[in-house]
Design an enzyme around this catalytic site. Structure first.
Site, PDB file in Angstrom:
ATOM      1  N   CYS A   1       2.057   2.686  -5.349  1.00  0.00           N
ATOM      2  CA  CYS A   1       2.995   2.096  -4.541  1.00  0.00           C
ATOM      3  C   CYS A   1       4.052   1.162  -5.237  1.00  0.00           C
ATOM      4  O   CYS A   1       4.614   0.353  -4.593  1.00  0.00           O
ATOM      5  CB  CYS A   1       2.030   1.359  -3.373  1.00  0.00           C
ATOM      6  SG  CYS A   1       0.942  -0.077  -4.194  1.00  0.00           S
TER       7      CYS A   1
ATOM      8  N   ASP B   1      -5.801   5.881  -7.020  1.00  0.00           N
ATOM      9  CA  ASP B   1      -4.747   5.333  -6.260  1.00  0.00           C
ATOM     10  C   ASP B   1      -5.205   3.573  -6.446  1.00  0.00           C
ATOM     11  O   ASP B   1      -5.513   2.908  -5.534  1.00  0.00           O
ATOM     12  CB  ASP B   1      -5.207   5.697  -4.841  1.00  0.00           C
ATOM     13  CG  ASP B   1      -4.452   5.179  -3.837  1.00  0.00           C
ATOM     14  OD1 ASP B   1      -3.296   4.663  -4.144  1.00  0.00           O
ATOM     15  OD2 ASP B   1      -4.612   5.301  -2.440  1.00  0.00           O
TER      16      ASP B   1
ATOM     17  N   TYR C   1     -10.463   3.602  -7.131  1.00  0.00           N
ATOM     18  CA  TYR C   1      -9.716   2.818  -6.277  1.00  0.00           C
ATOM     19  C   TYR C   1      -9.601   3.326  -4.988  1.00  0.00           C
ATOM     20  O   TYR C   1      -8.482   3.353  -4.364  1.00  0.00           O
ATOM     21  CB  TYR C   1      -8.374   2.523  -6.760  1.00  0.00           C
ATOM     22  CG  TYR C   1      -8.317   2.092  -8.455  1.00  0.00           C
ATOM     23  CD1 TYR C   1      -8.792   0.723  -8.705  1.00  0.00           C
ATOM     24  CD2 TYR C   1      -8.190   3.120  -9.198  1.00  0.00           C
ATOM     25  CE1 TYR C   1      -8.854   0.489 -10.049  1.00  0.00           C
ATOM     26  CE2 TYR C   1      -8.220   2.755 -10.629  1.00  0.00           C
ATOM     27  CZ  TYR C   1      -8.541   1.594 -10.970  1.00  0.00           C
ATOM     28  OH  TYR C   1      -8.730   1.140 -12.446  1.00  0.00           O
TER      29      TYR C   1
ATOM     30  N   GLU D   1     -14.699   1.541  -5.381  1.00  0.00           N
ATOM     31  CA  GLU D   1     -13.928   0.560  -4.789  1.00  0.00           C
ATOM     32  C   GLU D   1     -14.261  -0.753  -5.100  1.00  0.00           C
ATOM     33  O   GLU D   1     -15.558  -0.788  -4.810  1.00  0.00           O
ATOM     34  CB  GLU D   1     -13.321   0.916  -3.439  1.00  0.00           C
ATOM     35  CG  GLU D   1     -13.001  -0.202  -2.622  1.00  0.00           C
ATOM     36  CD  GLU D   1     -11.671  -0.522  -3.301  1.00  0.00           C
ATOM     37  OE1 GLU D   1     -11.273  -1.617  -3.598  1.00  0.00           O
ATOM     38  OE2 GLU D   1     -10.573   0.320  -3.268  1.00  0.00           O
TER      39      GLU D   1
ATOM     40  N   CYS E   1      10.362  -7.234  17.834  1.00  0.00           N
ATOM     41  CA  CYS E   1      10.608  -6.319  16.414  1.00  0.00           C
ATOM     42  C   CYS E   1      10.451  -4.967  16.589  1.00  0.00           C
ATOM     43  O   CYS E   1       9.963  -4.262  17.740  1.00  0.00           O
ATOM     44  CB  CYS E   1       9.122  -6.966  15.684  1.00  0.00           C
ATOM     45  SG  CYS E   1       8.884  -5.622  13.852  1.00  0.00           S
TER      46      CYS E   1
ATOM     47  N   GLN F   1      -3.819   2.563   5.515  1.00  0.00           N
ATOM     48  CA  GLN F   1      -2.409   2.832   5.522  1.00  0.00           C
ATOM     49  C   GLN F   1      -1.904   2.116   6.650  1.00  0.00           C
ATOM     50  O   GLN F   1      -2.180   2.787   7.629  1.00  0.00           O
ATOM     51  CB  GLN F   1      -2.111   4.247   5.056  1.00  0.00           C
ATOM     52  CG  GLN F   1      -2.670   4.812   3.833  1.00  0.00           C
ATOM     53  CD  GLN F   1      -1.876   4.180   2.791  1.00  0.00           C
ATOM     54  OE1 GLN F   1      -0.782   3.613   2.832  1.00  0.00           O
ATOM     55  NE2 GLN F   1      -2.237   4.494   1.488  1.00  0.00           N
TER      56      GLN F   1
ATOM     57  N   CYS G   1      12.357  -5.835   6.469  1.00  0.00           N
ATOM     58  CA  CYS G   1      13.458  -4.737   6.627  1.00  0.00           C
ATOM     59  C   CYS G   1      14.844  -4.745   6.281  1.00  0.00           C
ATOM     60  O   CYS G   1      15.721  -4.733   7.022  1.00  0.00           O
ATOM     61  CB  CYS G   1      13.223  -4.716   8.329  1.00  0.00           C
ATOM     62  SG  CYS G   1      11.719  -4.178   9.162  1.00  0.00           S
TER      63      CYS G   1
END
Length: 462
Positions: free
Chosen positions: A414, A387, A321, A342, A162, A292, A82
């Site tokens: 990503c 992906d 993927y 996959e 957190c 996710q 973070c």
């Protein structure tokens, strides 16, 4: 060329992939972890090359005007995660949007439509899975359970307050840490390869509010007797939690690598899975399932991907993927057939279970490496969804994907730099980037997703 171990005052002028600050010292490039645009920082050089240097911040001389809020989390600065907490969410989004656009602008030939960035529906408490490590706060210090300390391989920060997780995580973490400390259970020492407690995994679903807790230890029989894990289960069951506790699991891992894996899994209480919902579909998730980590953010991501995919009626779609088959199942109700490929077998088995849960009989999931499996596929796709993992697509696999000659592809990434590299090859072989958007699934961190629509050149006018 700058001298190693010497200190220099550097102006941060840009942000690179992974949130690394790109600084300048008298025109010379210095990469600075944690530096933000318009920061002026004193940096100690730890790597010096002919054309660039890499350094760590020793002192912030002038803060970037983008740092306009106080950090929300008491662990900020100690914990390695973070790093964007000192920026308002508006500034975080602007930074990520500019970074993705800069990378794409350099990679894309010709005009394309950049649609900006879509934020996460929630900025705090968004994660549905956490892996916490056991260790000590400092050498021979008290037992700790949490995240690695910033820039440290060994020291652990106990993150029992957190802010990117629901309060339930913090309650469970504190309960497990106190129990292990009371029982004097030694943590697994990564260098000596001895000890007992290794990791704590917690999954808490966002929509269904179900909880799964897993303690990872070595197979030390003497310690297991001392630990009396059934009494720990009773303590966890007695906690005041807002989600339903569905299962407590004991995972035994004697592997030398510092990763969470299972030699043996024992269910101490309940079951070893939970259910989550995404865009009206139901997903069964085990401890190790890939899913996710921001459920509400994933809905934004997949909605944008579905928009880019467009008309699917009577079309055969390849989802390469495919993970646990989330995208395949979102598309299946409005497609002729979806084939997912996959490499991780467990993910494929989960995809089959989830397709059955959602009464979808036009999904086929194949376990294997896309590079090899693609040669044996009998179906010819009308469009392809990609992906891939962070590092992008193997060039040989990408060539085979291009050879299908589909009119449309949607690429979900990503890591924008991996996407940029793959776009180069796609464009060279007749694909045009029509539009792209950034999606923020990880507020307060430097990670960002990108969705890209590609069209064969003869289709680009559409």
């Amino acid at each position: 060329m700058l001298s190693k171990n010497k200190e220099y005052v550097v102006d941060i002028v840009d942000i690179g992939q992974g949130g690394v600050g790109i600084g300048k010292y008298e025109g010379f490039t210095v990469f600075v972890e944690g530096g933000l645009i318009q920061d002026k920082v004193k940096v100690r050089i730890n790597k010096s090359k002919k054309n660039y240097a890499v350094g760590d911040i020793v002192e912030i001389i002038e803060k970037s005007p983008m740092e306009d809020v106080e950090p929300n989390c008491p662990h900020f600065g100690d914990c390695g995660g973070c790093s964007y907490q000192t920026m308002s969410y508006e500034n975080q989004l602007k930074l990520k949007e500019d970074m993705v656009k800069g990378i794409l602008d350099n990679a894309i030939k010709g005009d394309y439509q950049f649609e900006g960035i879509l934020g996460s529906p929630v900025q705090w408490g968004y994660r549905n899975k956490m892996e916490f490590s056991f260790g000590d706060e400092f050498k021979d210090g008290p037992l700790a359970l949490g995240m690695h300390k910033k820039n440290s391989f060994h020291d652990i920060v106990t993150v029992d307050n957190c802010k990117i997780v629901d309060r339930d995580y913090n309650i469970i973490l504190r309960c497990v840490l106190d129990y292990c400390a009371k029982k004097e259970l030694p943590f697994y020492h990564k260098l000596r390869h001895e000890g007992y407690v290794r990791h704590l995994l917690v999954r808490r679903t966002t929509k269904t509010k179900e909880l799964l807790v897993a303690l990872v230890t070595t197979s030390d029989a003497e310690m297991e007797k001392k630990a009396d894990l059934m009494s720990l289960v009773e303590e966890i069951k007695a906690l005041d939690l807002s989600a339903k506790l569905c299962g407590v699991i004991h995972i035994i891992n004697d592997g030398l690598a510092d990763v969470v894996q299972s030699d043996e899994t024992r269910v101490l209480y309940g079951q070893e899975y939970v259910y989550e919902e995404l865009l009206g579909l139901k997903f069964k998730i085990s401890v190790f399932s890939f899913f996710q980590t921001n459920s509400l953010g994933a809905e934004v991501l997949y909605s944008k991907a579905r928009e880019y995919i467009g008309e699917t009626k009577d079309k055969l779609i390849f989802d390469l993927y495919s993970g646990t088959g989330t995208i395949a199942q979102i598309l299946a109700p409005v497609a002729k057939k979806v084939v997912g490929v996959e490499i991780i077998e467990e993910a494929v088995e989960a995809a089959k279970v989830n397709a059955s849960l959602n009464n979808l009989d036009n999904c086929e999931f194949i376990a294997g490496d896309v590079l090899k499996v693609i040669d044996d596929l009998q179906d010819k796709p009308d469009l392809i969804v990609l992906d891939p993992p962070r590092d992008g697509i193997n060039p040989k696999a990408l060539q085979k994907i291009i050879d299908f000659g589909v009119d449309r592809m949607v690429y979900i990434s990503c890591k924008p730099t991996s996407l940029a590299r793959d776009l180069e090859m796609l464009q060279e072989q007749g694909y045009k980037v029509v539009k792209a958007a950034a999606i923020d699934q990880f507020p307060n961190t430097n990670h960002v997703e990108t969705v890209c629509l590609l069209s064969k050149l003869h289709e680009a006018k559409h």
